[in-house]
Design an enzyme around this catalytic site. Sequence first.
Site: not given
Length: 229
Positions: A92, A205, A207
Site C-alpha cells: 500500500c 495489506h 499484514e
Amino acid sequence: MVTVGVLALQGGFAEHLGLLRRAADHLSIDQGQQSIISLTEVRTPEQLATCDALILPGGESTTLSLVAAQSGLLEPLREFVKISKKPVWGTCAGLILLCEQASATKRGGQELIGGLDVKVHRNHFGRQLQSFVQDVDLPFLRQEETEKQAPFPAVFIRAPVVDQMLPQTDAPQRAIEVLARFPSNGEEDNIVALRQGNVFGTSFHPELTDDVRIHVWWLGQVITTLREG
C-alpha cells in the site's frame, strides 16, 4: 543468517513482523532446519545497513516519506533499493514509495524512493470509509500451474493502483512482471501486485490478515536470491 528489516517509522510494521515470524517458522519447519532468518525494526540508517532485505509497510505515504527524510533515511533507502538492489517489498503506502512517480499526491508532491518504473495512483479506491476486503487470485503463489490455490483475502484501505508503465532504462534485465489484477466494473483491470527485479509491491495489506502465504513466498524468494547472489 538472513536479516530482514521492516521500516518502523509509521503504519503497520508490527503486523508485518508478526506474520514474518510465522512465515520464518513455517519455512524452517518445511525445510526441517532451524530458522536462518533474523527480524529487526528499522528506524535509522545504521539499522538499515544491517539488513539483507526490507519491507515498507502500509500507512500514510506522505508521513512515511517526511519521517524518513527527517531520520536521514531517504537516501540510504534509495541506495538499498536502486544501487545495492536488495530485496524489498512495499505494501500500500510502501508500494507508493517504491514507484518512480505518483499521481493524486498532496499539494507540493512527496518524496519517493523509486525502484519500480511505474506511475501509481494514490487512494484509487477512495477514502478510509470506502475500505473493503476482496478475494483476489494470486497465481504467483502456486507451486505448479495445475495447482489449485484458494484466493487471497486482500484488504484494500485507501489503496493505490498502478496506472502507467514508464520507460525502463535497463530492460529486459528488470522487466516489470504483473503478478495480480483486481477486476473492476466496466474498466480495465487494475494492477494490484507486481515485481521488477528486486522490488515487489502489493496495493493491498497482507499484514492485516491471518493468511501467511505471501510472507512465506516472499521470504522464500529472498533466501533464494541471496543464496544465488
